[in-house]
Design a protein around this motif. Structure first.
Motif, short mmCIF file in Angstrom:
data_model
loop_
_atom_site.label_atom_id
_atom_site.label_comp_id
_atom_site.label_asym_id
_atom_site.label_seq_id
_atom_site.Cartn_x
_atom_site.Cartn_y
_atom_site.Cartn_z
N ASN A 100 -24.69 -42.07 8.25
CA ASN A 100 -25.73 -41.29 7.60
C ASN A 100 -25.92 -40.00 8.39
O ASN A 100 -26.75 -39.94 9.31
CB ASN A 100 -27.04 -42.07 7.52
N PRO A 101 -25.18 -38.95 8.06
CA PRO A 101 -25.27 -37.69 8.82
C PRO A 101 -26.68 -37.12 8.79
O PRO A 101 -27.43 -37.32 7.83
CB PRO A 101 -24.28 -36.77 8.08
N PRO A 102 -27.06 -36.41 9.84
CA PRO A 102 -28.39 -35.78 9.86
C PRO A 102 -28.49 -34.67 8.81
O PRO A 102 -27.47 -34.12 8.38
CB PRO A 102 -28.48 -35.21 11.29
N PRO A 103 -29.71 -34.34 8.37
CA PRO A 103 -29.88 -33.31 7.33
C PRO A 103 -29.27 -31.97 7.70
O PRO A 103 -28.82 -31.22 6.81
CB PRO A 103 -31.41 -33.20 7.21
N ALA A 104 -29.21 -31.65 8.98
CA ALA A 104 -28.69 -30.35 9.41
C ALA A 104 -27.16 -30.30 9.45
O ALA A 104 -26.59 -29.23 9.71
CB ALA A 104 -29.24 -30.01 10.80
N PHE A 105 -26.51 -31.41 9.19
CA PHE A 105 -25.05 -31.46 9.27
C PHE A 105 -24.42 -30.60 8.18
O PHE A 105 -24.71 -30.75 7.01
CB PHE A 105 -24.57 -32.90 9.14
N LYS A 106 -23.52 -29.69 8.59
CA LYS A 106 -22.87 -28.76 7.66
C LYS A 106 -21.40 -29.07 7.42
O LYS A 106 -20.72 -28.34 6.71
CB LYS A 106 -23.00 -27.32 8.18
N GLY A 107 -20.91 -30.14 8.03
CA GLY A 107 -19.52 -30.53 7.81
C GLY A 107 -18.66 -30.34 9.05
O GLY A 107 -19.01 -29.62 9.97
N PHE A 108 -17.50 -31.03 9.04
CA PHE A 108 -16.51 -30.85 10.09
C PHE A 108 -15.55 -29.75 9.61
O PHE A 108 -14.66 -30.01 8.79
CB PHE A 108 -15.76 -32.15 10.35
N ASN A 109 -15.70 -28.57 10.14
CA ASN A 109 -14.96 -27.41 9.63
C ASN A 109 -13.46 -27.47 9.89
O ASN A 109 -12.71 -26.74 9.26
CB ASN A 109 -15.53 -26.13 10.24
N ARG A 110 -13.02 -28.33 10.83
CA ARG A 110 -11.60 -28.39 11.18
C ARG A 110 -10.95 -29.72 10.82
O ARG A 110 -9.78 -29.92 11.08
CB ARG A 110 -11.42 -28.12 12.68
N LEU A 111 -11.70 -30.61 10.21
CA LEU A 111 -11.19 -31.95 9.91
C LEU A 111 -10.08 -31.90 8.86
O LEU A 111 -10.26 -31.33 7.79
CB LEU A 111 -12.32 -32.85 9.42
N VAL A 112 -8.93 -32.54 9.16
CA VAL A 112 -7.81 -32.58 8.22
C VAL A 112 -7.50 -34.01 7.78
O VAL A 112 -6.84 -34.21 6.76
CB VAL A 112 -6.54 -31.93 8.81
N ARG A 113 -7.97 -35.00 8.53
CA ARG A 113 -7.70 -36.39 8.16
C ARG A 113 -8.93 -37.25 8.41
O ARG A 113 -9.53 -37.18 9.49
CB ARG A 113 -6.51 -36.95 8.95
N MET A 114 -9.31 -38.07 7.42
CA MET A 114 -10.47 -38.95 7.56
C MET A 114 -10.14 -40.32 6.99
O MET A 114 -9.62 -40.43 5.87
CB MET A 114 -11.70 -38.36 6.87
N GLU A 115 -10.44 -41.36 7.77
CA GLU A 115 -10.28 -42.75 7.34
C GLU A 115 -11.61 -43.46 7.49
O GLU A 115 -12.18 -43.48 8.58
CB GLU A 115 -9.21 -43.46 8.17
N LEU A 116 -12.08 -44.06 6.41
CA LEU A 116 -13.33 -44.81 6.43
C LEU A 116 -13.03 -46.22 5.93
O LEU A 116 -12.65 -46.40 4.77
CB LEU A 116 -14.38 -44.14 5.54
#
Length: 279
Positions: free
Chosen positions: A148-164
């Motif tokens: 649950n990211p905080p309200p101020a979170f604007k994203g991972f600007n450099r993320l290229v791969r995500m596994e959940l």
């Protein structure tokens, strides 16, 4: 004629720096730290390792009755002695229970330029807000935790791969998390959560791997670069756990005009055919 005894050659100490670095990179973190006893040349080499890996093999080396305390003592020692950036950090110990030490470790690493973060402990751990301050992050793998990211979170600007994998997350939060990672190229989702609808907005997405079709309807927006889709399943899971019956499976592929490669495993197709045709 007398011959002087040959002097032993210390080949270990005289190895080139790049060879020593390659050897240490291949070792688990605990074994790499143990190389400090080999010679003076090796004593402080391990403290500059950019990759720190803590897994079950490290966890099991400590006695059961004091395992958690000893493990975190070792982990803290490694972090406090470390020099330079930590580009990869992996903590994968499914039996490790949630505790304040984990929050402290994740917060401590937020200033080390971590580019790859891999995390899995006992189910239900809530990811702290400090993880969403990893501005250099390029690869993220999270398992069995609450996100649950905080309200101020604007994203991972450099993320290229995500596994959940098996994470606890709301559909809206998941959509926002994905859409805020504008450079995301590879996405793997493996949930038990069931959503009525999920919209994936990732304009740079090239590979999408879906395990357990967990949503009645999935729409991928701006998918002009998405060339590879994999739909697979876990073979030990029974058909009723997939809940394929209400899935708009055909509609999912309608949103993939640039698709070049589609991979489906046999078990997935068998379960889906049984539910949608035979049943």
């Amino acid at each position: 004629m007398e011959f002087a005894p040959l002097q032993p050659v210390d080949r270990i100490s005289n190895l080139p720096e790049n060879v020593i670095a390659d050897i240490l990179m291949c070792l688990p973190t605990r074994d790499a730290a143990s190389t400090s006893i080999l010679s003076k040349q090796w004593r402080y080499k391990w403290v500059k390792l950019p990759h720190l890996i803590f897994d079950v093999t490290v966890w099991q080396e400590f006695k059961v009755d004091e395992r958690t305390m000893r493990f975190f003592l070792f982990l803290y020692q490694v972090l406090l002695r470390h020099q330079g950036p930590i580009t990869k950090f992996s903590l994968v110990i499914p039996r490790l229970k949630s505790c304040s030490h984990i929050d402290h470790v994740i917060n401590f690493l937020s200033n080390y330029g971590v580019e790859e973060f891999i995390f899995e402990i006992y189910k239900g751990y809530r990811i702290p807000s400090s993880l969403f301050m990893y501005l250099q992050l390029k690869r993220l793998t999270l398992s069995a935790c609450l996100i649950n990211p905080p309200p101020a979170f604007k994203g991972f600007n450099r993320l290229v791969r995500m596994e959940l994998c098996d994470v606890i997350i709301d559909a809206e939060v998941l959509q926002s998390l994905i859409s805020s990672c504008l450079l995301l190229e590879q996405l793997l989702l493996d949930f038990r959560n069931e959503f009525d609808f999920l919209e994936i907005d990732a304009p740079m997405l090239r590979l999408f791997h879906l395990r357990r079709f967990f949503c009645s309807s999935i729409c991928i927006k701006r998918s002009q670069h998405l060339a590879t889709v994999r739909v697979t399943s876990r073979q030990h899971i029974m058909a009723d756990e997939f809940n394929y019956g209400n899935c708009n499976f055909v509609g999912f592929f309608d949103s993939l005009p640039a698709l070049h490669k589609l991979c489906m495993d046999f078990h997935f197709m068998l379960v889906w055919l049984i539910i949608n045709i035979i049943m």
